[in-house]
Design a protein around this motif. Structure first.
Motif: not given
Lengths: 315, 325
Positions: A8-12, A14
Motif C-alpha cells: 500500500f502507498p506509504q508516507g513520504q 518510505t
C-alpha cells in the motif's frame, strides 16, 4: 524495487513510493536531504497524536460497553425481582445476572489500565518531548536550524563550484570554437594573414581564459574535498541527535505497546473468578423440587382446607 | 357468605416467607397470589384457579427471560461492531501513516486486538441469538400453544379441575341449602314454642299443634342436613384424589418449566464463561501480540532508516567534470 507494487502507498519518508518520494535515492548530505530527518521527527509527533486518538477511542468503546452492561444488569434484576417468578428459580435467575455482571468489572479494570498505563503515559510523553511554541514543535525547529547551519557554507561552496564549472565549460566551448575557426582559416588559401594572426590571438586568449577558469574550478573542487569531512561530521552530529530522539520515541512506543498488552490480558482476572464462583453457587442452589414443595405448601394440596362439618345454630 | 368455620392458616415452619416490602409485597407467597388467594385451602371451590394462574405466568416468564437475553445479545453486538469498526478504521489509517518498520507492525498488531476481541463478543452474542434464545422461544411455543384467547394447556387443566369439582360443588350447595332450611326451621320452632307458652287457653291447642309440627320439621331438616354432611364426608377422599390428580399434572408442568429454566441458566453461564475464561481466541490474541512485541526492534528500524535516508545513503559528491564536445 519492482516487488513493491503490492504494498500500500506509504508516507513520504518510505522508499516504496518511488516516484512521488522526493527523498528517495538521494544522499543524505546532498542539499536539503536532511529534510527527510525533519519529516521523520514531524512524523513522530503525529504518531504520538494518532496513538492517543486511537486508544482514547478504544477506551470510549469499553466505557460504553461497561455502562450498557451495568444498565442491563440493574434493569433485569429489578424486573425479575418484581416478576411472578418465585423460589430458588427466582434466586438462580437473579444470581446468574449478577454473576455475568462481573464482566463489567473486568472491563472496568481493562479500561483503567488502558487509560493510566497507556494513554496518559503517551500524553505526558508527547508534552515533554514535543513542547510547542505557537506555530511549531520546539525540538523539531531546533533540529531544522542546526541542519541549516551545518549546511549553509557547504551550499555556498557548491554554488561556487557550479558557477566555476560553467565558467570553465563556457570558456572551453569558446576555445574549441576558436580553434576550429583557426583551422578553417589556416587551410583557406584565400585568407588574409591579418585574419590568421587575429585568429591565433583569439585562440591564445581563449586558451588562457580556459586555463584560468579550469584552475579556479579545480581549486574549488579541492576546497570542497578539504571541507567535506568537516561538513559530513557536522551533518552527522545533528543527524545523530535526531536518531537519538527517534530511538527514544520508538522505545516509548514499545513500552506502551507492552503496557497495552498487559491491559488487555484477562486471564488471571479476579472478577472472572468471582463470576465463575457465583455461577456455580447459583446453579447448585437451584432446586426445582424445593420450589414445587414450597408452592404446594402455600397454594397447593398441602394447604389447610376447611372441610364441611355439622354446625349447630348458635343463639 | 362464610360457609365454613375456618381454622387459622399457619404457613409451614420450614419455609419462611421472605419479608414483605411495604404494602405491595414483591416476594413470598403474599406476592405470588396478590393476597387474594393466600390463606385459602386448595380444595375449596375455585381455589384451584391459583394453579391455573401459575401455568399462565410460566408463559410470561419464559417471554421475559427470552427478552432479557435478547437485550444482552444486542448490547454485545453493539460492542462487537464498534470494536470491529475501530480495528478496521485505524488499520487503514496506520497503513497511510508516517510510521515505519517493526514499530508500525507492532502498532498494527495492537489494533488487530480489536478485531479479535470483536470475534469473541460476536460469538457470545450469536450464541445467545442463534442458539439459546431460539431454544427458549421454541420451548415456549411448544408448551404454551394458543387457541384463540387461552393457552390450550391451561384450558385443559381448567376443564379437568371443573370436572373434578363439579359434583363436590353441587354437594356444597346442597349442604348450604339444607343448613339454611335447618336454621330457619329452628327459628320457626323457637317462635312456635314461645307462642305456645304465651298463648291463651283457646289458642293453646292450635299453637301446640303448630309447635309440634315445627319441632318435627326441625327434626327432618336436621336429618337432611346431617345426611348431606355425611355424604360430603364419604365423597371427600375421592374428591381429593380427583383434584390432586389434576393438580399433580400442573405441578409436573411447572417442574418441567423450572427444569428448563435451570438448563437455560446453565447454558447462559457457559456462553459467558466461554467468552471470558480460557478463550482460545483471546489466547491466540495474546500470543500473536507477544510474538510481535518480541520482534519490535528500535535498532532495526533506525538502521533501516539510516540506510535509506541517513548517512549510509549514497551521496553524490561533486567531481571535476571535464568538458565534452
Amino acid at each position: 524495487m519492482n516487488q513493491v507494487q503490492c504494498i500500500f502507498p506509504q508516507g513520504q519518508t518510505t522508499p516504496e513510493r518511488v516516484l512521488s518520494n522526493p527523498w528517495y535515492d538521494k544522499g543524505f548530505c546532498e542539499p536539503n536531504q536532511y529534510k527527510a530527518a525533519i519529516d521523520r521527527c514531524k512524523g513522530g509527533y503525529e504518531s504520538c497524536e494518532l496513538f492517543i486518538e486511537i486508544f482514547s477511542e478504544r477506551a470510549r468503546i469499553e466505557r460504553e460497553y461497561i455502562s450498557n452492561l451495568e444498565k442491563w444488569s440493574a434493569a433485569s434484576i429489578k424486573e425479575i425481582s418484581q416478576s411472578k417468578e418465585f423460589g430458588t428459580n427466582k434466586k438462580a435467575w437473579i444470581e446468574s445476572i449478577r454473576a455475568s455482571k462481573e464482566i463489567g468489572s473486568t472491563h472496568g479494570d481493562i479500561v483503567q489500565r488502558l487509560q493510566e498505563n497507556v494513554i496518559d503515559k503517551m500524553v505526558s510523553y508527547k508534552k515533554e518531548n514535543y513542547g510547542k511554541s505557537i506555530l511549531h514543535v520546539k525540538k523539531i525547529k531546533e533540529f531544522e536550524r542546526d541542519f541549516e547551519q551545518a549546511q549553509k557554507s557547504w551550499i555556498k561552496l557548491l554554488d561556487k563550484i557550479n558557477k566555476s564549472r560553467r565558467d570553465y565549460q563556457d570558456a572551453q566551448r569558446l576555445l574549441k570554437k576558436a580553434e576550429t575557426a583557426e583551422k578553417i582559416i589556416e587551410s583557406d588559401r584565400g585568407a588574409e594573414e591579418e585574419q590568421k594572426s587575429q585568429m591565433k590571438l583569439s585562440v591564445s586568449t581563449y586558451k588562457k581564459q580556459s586555463e584560468a577558469t579550469r584552475s579556479k574550478y579545480q581549486q574549488n573542487i579541492e576546497d570542497m574535498k578539504n571541507t567535506r569531512p568537516n561538513y559530513e561530521n557536522s551533518m552527522k552530529e545533528v543527524l545523530d541527535r535526531t536518531h537519538a530522539f527517534e530511538r527514544r520515541r520508538l522505545t516509548q512506543f514499545k513500552t506502551l505497546f507492552a503496557a497495552l498488552h498487559q491491559a488487555l490480558i484477562i486471564e488471571k482476572d479476579s472478577h472472572l473468578l468471582t463470576m465463575t464462583d457465583l455461577f456455580n453457587k447459583s446453579a447448585a442452589a437451584h432446586d426445582a423440587e424445593k420450589d414445587i414443595q414450597w408452592w404446594n405448601s402455600h397454594f397447593g394440596s398441602d394447604t389447610n382446607t376447611a372441610w364441611p362439618s355439622f354446625e349447630e345454630l348458635k343463639d | 357468605m362464610n360457609l365454613f368455620s375456618r381454622k387459622s392458616v399457619i404457613p409451614p415452619p420450614s419455609l419462611s416467607p421472605s419479608p414483605s416490602i411495604g404494602s405491595a409485597a414483591t416476594a413470598g407467597p403474599e406476592a405470588f397470589a396478590n393476597n387474594s388467594a393466600y390463606g385459602r385451602g386448595f380444595f375449596e371451590p375455585g381455589a384451584y384457579s391459583i394453579a391455573l394462574k401459575r401455568c399462565e405466568n410460566g408463559h410470561d416468564l419464559a417471554q421475559q427471560l427470552a427478552d432479557m437475553y435478547e437485550e444482552r445479545a444486542q448490547l454485545e453486538l453493539v460492542y462487537t461492531n464498534q470494536l470491529r469498526a475501530w480495528s478496521r478504521k485505524w488499520h487503514g489509517e496506520l497503513v497511510k501513516s508516517q510510521e515505519y518498520g517493526t514499530n508500525k507492525k507492532v502498532w498494527d498488531q495492537s489494533v488487530t486486538t480489536g478485531e479479535q476481541m470483536a470475534d469473541v463478543h460476536g460469538i457470545l452474542s450469536s450464541s445467545l441469538t442463534d442458539s439459546l434464545i431460539p431454544k427458549l422461544r421454541q420451548w415456549r411455543k411448544d408448551n404454551y400453544e394458543k387457541s384463540l384467547v387461552h393457552y390450550k394447556k391451561t384450558k385443559e387443566f381448567e376443564k379437568d379441575f371443573i370436572d373434578a369439582q363439579k359434583s363436590w360443588a353441587k354437594l356444597l350447595d346442597k349442604i348450604s341449602e339444607y343448613k339454611s332450611s335447618y336454621y330457619s326451621a329452628c327459628k320457626t320452632a323457637k317462635l312456635a314454642d314461645n307462642a305456645e307458652r304465651t298463648a291463651t287457653e283457646e289458642q293453646r291447642r292450635k299453637l301446640a299443634d303448630k309447635a309440634e309440627v315445627a319441632r318435627r320439621e326441625v327434626g327432618f331438616a336436621k336429618t337432611k342436613y346431617e345426611q348431606a354432611i355425611n355424604e360430603a364426608r364419604e365423597q371427600r377422599s375421592s374428591y381429593e384424589t380427583a383434584m390432586k390428580n389434576v393438580f399433580e399434572r400442573t405441578q409436573t408442568f411447572e417442574r418441567k418449566r423450572l427444569d428448563f429454566f435451570k438448563e437455560t441458566f446453565d447454558e447462559y453461564s457457559k456462553v459467558i464463561e466461554t467468552a471470558t475464561i480460557d478463550n482460545p481466541i483471546l489466547k491466540k490474541m495474546n500470543e500473536d501480540y507477544q510474538a510481535s512485541l518480541n520482534m519490535h526492534s528500535s535498532d532495526q528500524d533506525l538502521t533501516w532508516w539510516d540506510q535509506n535516508y541517513g548517512t549510509q545513503t549514497n551521496n553524490r559528491w561533486p567531481e571535476y567534470e571535464e568538458y565534452r564536445d
